[in-house]
Design an enzyme around this catalytic site. Structure first.
Site, PDB file in Angstrom:
ATOM      1  N   GLY A  69       0.768  -1.145  -0.052  1.00  0.00           N
ATOM      2  CA  GLY A  69      -0.098  -0.122  -0.203  1.00  0.00           C
ATOM      3  C   GLY A  69       0.635   1.278   0.083  1.00  0.00           C
ATOM      4  O   GLY A  69       0.671   2.146  -0.593  1.00  0.00           O
ATOM      5  N   ASN A 152      -6.902   4.869   9.180  1.00  0.00           N
ATOM      6  CA  ASN A 152      -6.488   3.565   9.845  1.00  0.00           C
ATOM      7  C   ASN A 152      -6.622   3.711  11.322  1.00  0.00           C
ATOM      8  O   ASN A 152      -6.942   2.819  12.183  1.00  0.00           O
ATOM      9  CB  ASN A 152      -5.266   3.158   9.318  1.00  0.00           C
ATOM     10  CG  ASN A 152      -4.205   4.358   9.201  1.00  0.00           C
ATOM     11  OD1 ASN A 152      -4.548   5.481   8.673  1.00  0.00           O
ATOM     12  ND2 ASN A 152      -3.096   4.274   9.690  1.00  0.00           N
ATOM     13  N   GLN A 180      -7.289   0.962   3.951  1.00  0.00           N
ATOM     14  CA  GLN A 180      -7.956   0.498   5.051  1.00  0.00           C
ATOM     15  C   GLN A 180      -9.309   0.286   4.602  1.00  0.00           C
ATOM     16  O   GLN A 180      -9.969  -0.647   5.365  1.00  0.00           O
ATOM     17  CB  GLN A 180      -7.722   1.559   6.100  1.00  0.00           C
ATOM     18  CG  GLN A 180      -8.199   0.979   7.775  1.00  0.00           C
ATOM     19  CD  GLN A 180      -7.284  -0.088   7.938  1.00  0.00           C
ATOM     20  OE1 GLN A 180      -7.618  -1.092   8.407  1.00  0.00           O
ATOM     21  NE2 GLN A 180      -5.851   0.080   8.083  1.00  0.00           N
ATOM     22  N   HIS A 202      -2.542  -6.962   2.518  1.00  0.00           N
ATOM     23  CA  HIS A 202      -2.650  -7.477   4.019  1.00  0.00           C
ATOM     24  C   HIS A 202      -3.691  -7.183   4.838  1.00  0.00           C
ATOM     25  O   HIS A 202      -3.926  -7.267   5.922  1.00  0.00           O
ATOM     26  CB  HIS A 202      -1.254  -7.683   4.673  1.00  0.00           C
ATOM     27  CG  HIS A 202      -0.736  -6.283   5.073  1.00  0.00           C
ATOM     28  ND1 HIS A 202      -0.471  -6.022   6.450  1.00  0.00           N
ATOM     29  CD2 HIS A 202      -0.213  -5.372   4.441  1.00  0.00           C
ATOM     30  CE1 HIS A 202      -0.164  -4.696   6.361  1.00  0.00           C
ATOM     31  NE2 HIS A 202       0.105  -4.283   5.336  1.00  0.00           N
ATOM     32  N   THR A 238      10.325  -7.891 -12.069  1.00  0.00           N
ATOM     33  CA  THR A 238       9.708  -9.174 -12.370  1.00  0.00           C
ATOM     34  C   THR A 238       8.628  -9.246 -11.410  1.00  0.00           C
ATOM     35  O   THR A 238       8.652  -9.125 -10.101  1.00  0.00           O
ATOM     36  CB  THR A 238      10.639 -10.460 -12.098  1.00  0.00           C
ATOM     37  OG1 THR A 238      11.573 -10.008 -13.280  1.00  0.00           O
ATOM     38  CG2 THR A 238      10.088 -11.597 -12.503  1.00  0.00           C
ATOM     39  N   CYS A 326       2.854   1.468  13.137  1.00  0.00           N
ATOM     40  CA  CYS A 326       4.203   1.690  12.853  1.00  0.00           C
ATOM     41  C   CYS A 326       4.635   2.814  13.964  1.00  0.00           C
ATOM     42  O   CYS A 326       6.012   3.113  14.098  1.00  0.00           O
ATOM     43  CB  CYS A 326       4.306   2.563  11.568  1.00  0.00           C
ATOM     44  SG  CYS A 326       3.097   2.118  10.346  1.00  0.00           S
TER      45      CYS A 326
HETATM   46  C1  LIG Z   1      -1.701   0.078   6.111  1.00  0.00           C
HETATM   47  C2  LIG Z   1      -1.810   1.181   5.516  1.00  0.00           C
HETATM   48  C3  LIG Z   1      -1.054   1.778   4.503  1.00  0.00           C
HETATM   49  C4  LIG Z   1       0.470   0.997   4.213  1.00  0.00           C
HETATM   50  O1  LIG Z   1       0.056  -0.084   3.514  1.00  0.00           O
HETATM   51  P1  LIG Z   1       1.300  -1.296   3.420  1.00  0.00           P
HETATM   52  O2  LIG Z   1       0.916  -2.432   2.646  1.00  0.00           O
HETATM   53  O3  LIG Z   1       1.415  -1.690   4.839  1.00  0.00           O
HETATM   54  O4  LIG Z   1       2.490  -0.509   2.972  1.00  0.00           O
HETATM   55  C5  LIG Z   1      -1.320   2.790   3.876  1.00  0.00           C
HETATM   56  N1  LIG Z   1      -2.316   3.571   4.202  1.00  0.00           N
HETATM   57  C6  LIG Z   1      -3.362   2.998   5.035  1.00  0.00           C
HETATM   58  C7  LIG Z   1      -4.490   3.836   5.317  1.00  0.00           C
HETATM   59  C8  LIG Z   1      -3.070   1.758   5.808  1.00  0.00           C
HETATM   60  O5  LIG Z   1      -4.142   1.495   6.600  1.00  0.00           O
END
Ligand SMILES: *Cc1c(COP(=O)(O)O)cnc(C)c1O
Length: 384
Positions: A69, A152, A180, A202, A238, A326
């Site tokens: 993301g 989030n 999110q 994820h 790739t 984080c």
């Molecule tokens: C988790 C999240 C991200 C980052 O995504 P990753 O796949 O962990 O890099 C970005 N924006 C929001 C709103 C998120 O919840």
């Protein structure tokens, strides 16, 4: 141990894992190769692209697979800002202080290192961006605006279709971070009307380390990874075939099961919010009371060290989060909570509880039974 941190990440759905497994040892060809090994891998990627496109109601060639993301957010902001400036000279970027760092830090870097101009959109007491706030900020020199679909840390949902409409009528590119949101909200790019939209696997029971960016046909981006011509020459390298297959499967399942997943978590979430606000003195909900993600409860407690509370919860068998995952270990209050207008004595005591498919009412009951005592204990320790 009870997991109450689905906004940080989710376990991989077993159906998703099953879909991925053949692509590690059987169909392992390089999708760019001419031979049949390669063709099979390429077919898997193109099928995944079609699958994602059908959920997003867009064309397959509008989907760019990325590594996460965060990468999608980076490609969207940096790519669009650079391309806009070189075609039309526009330099202003509009975003808000409640964005994920993948957006806000990228915008700050564009300002500090690349000569763009950055304006922070005003947010309301729920951490949302209104159409008035965006209308007020746009000017002839605006290149793009980025506003997240759902937050989030505090769960608030933004009126993306309205915001994108304002952007469109002012000829500004509009990006939304839907990382999110995609687990629970409709991600139809036609009704949302966005130009760019980020997703991450994820957060909806797909694997970590894979994401996608929707890029509306005709939207110019500067590639941020140069090399081979993969992903329509926007993202060289790739492709991670098994993860892309897993991403598409997980997104498809999220769309199919959206209603049942929502119906499962929402009453549990409401029980947490209702009980916490009723039982715990000096507690406040953060984010919007109703217009929020259905699995998301978030609070601030006055005179509580949020990180200490998390450790106490962990010892008691509950995995929660204080704001964004984080940020654990960071004693500064979260910028998102601060942007809501909370003073430091409240903002340091933030707690986020997020539910998912495996959450049960027994788990929620034992959580709401344990939490008040732990908050009281944390408060006492804070006074010493
Ligand atoms: C988790 C999240 C991200 C980052 O995504 P990753 O796949 O962990 O890099 C970005 N924006 C929001 C709103 C998120 O919840």
């Amino acid at each position: 141990m009870i997991y109450l941190d689905y906004a940080a990440t989710t376990p991989v759905d077993s159906r998703v894992l099953d879909a991925m497994l053949p692509f590690f040892r059987e169909t392992y060809g390089n999708p760019s190769s001419v031979h049949r090994f390669g063709q099979k891998a390429e077919t898997a990627i193109e099928e995944a692209r079609e699958k994602v496109a059908s959920v997003l109601h867009c064309r397959a060639d509008e989907i760019i697979f990325t590594s996460c993301g965060s990468e999608s957010d980076n490609l969207a902001l940096r790519g669009a800002a650079m391309a806009r400036r070189s075609t039309s000279g526009q330099k202003w970027i509009l975003t808000s202080k409640t964005e994920h760092h993948a957006v806000s830090k990228t915008a700050e870097q564009l300002e500090k290192e690349y000569g763009f101009l950055l304006e922070w959109l005003e947010v309301n007491e729920f951490g949302g961006v209104s159409s008035e706030a965006l209308s007020k900020a746009v000017c002839n020199d605006t290149a793009l605006a980025s506003v997240m679909y759902a937050n989030n840390e505090i769960g608030t949902i933004n009126p993306i279709a309205e915001l994108a409409g304002i952007a469109r009528s002012n000829n500004i590119l509009f990006h939304t971070d839907a990382v999110q949101a995609a687990a629970y909200l409709d991600v139809n790019t036609q009704t949302l009307g966005v130009d760019l939209m980020s997703l991450g696997g994820h957060k909806f029971y797909g694997p970590k380390g894979v994401g996608a960016l929707y890029v509306r046909k005709g939207t110019k981006l500067l590639p941020h990874m140069t090399g081979g011509g993969q992903e329509y020459s926007l993202r060289a390298g790739t492709q991670n075939v098994p993860y892309i297959v897993g991403f598409a499967e997980a997104l498809s399942l999220a769309a199919e099961e959206r209603e049942s997943r929502t119906a499962h978590v929402k009453p549990l979430r409401d029980h947490i919010i209702g009980t916490v606000l009723e039982v715990i003195p000096e507690s406040q909900l953060t984010g919007h009371p109703t217009n929020r993600l259905p699995n998301h409860a978030s609070f601030v407690f006055k005179d509580v060290d949020g990180n200490l509370l998390l450790q106490m919860l962990d010892s008691a068998g509950f995995a929660c989060s204080s704001g964004s995952a984080c940020k654990t270990g960071n004693p500064e209050p979260s910028e998102v909570i601060t942007a809501l207008g909370h003073s430091r004595d409240w903002a340091l005591g933030s707690l986020r509880i997020t539910l998912g498919v495996d959450s049960t009412s027994e788990q929620v009951d034992s959580f709401v039974k344990e939490l008040p005592g732990l908050v009281e204990k944390a408060r006492k320790l804070n006074q010493r």
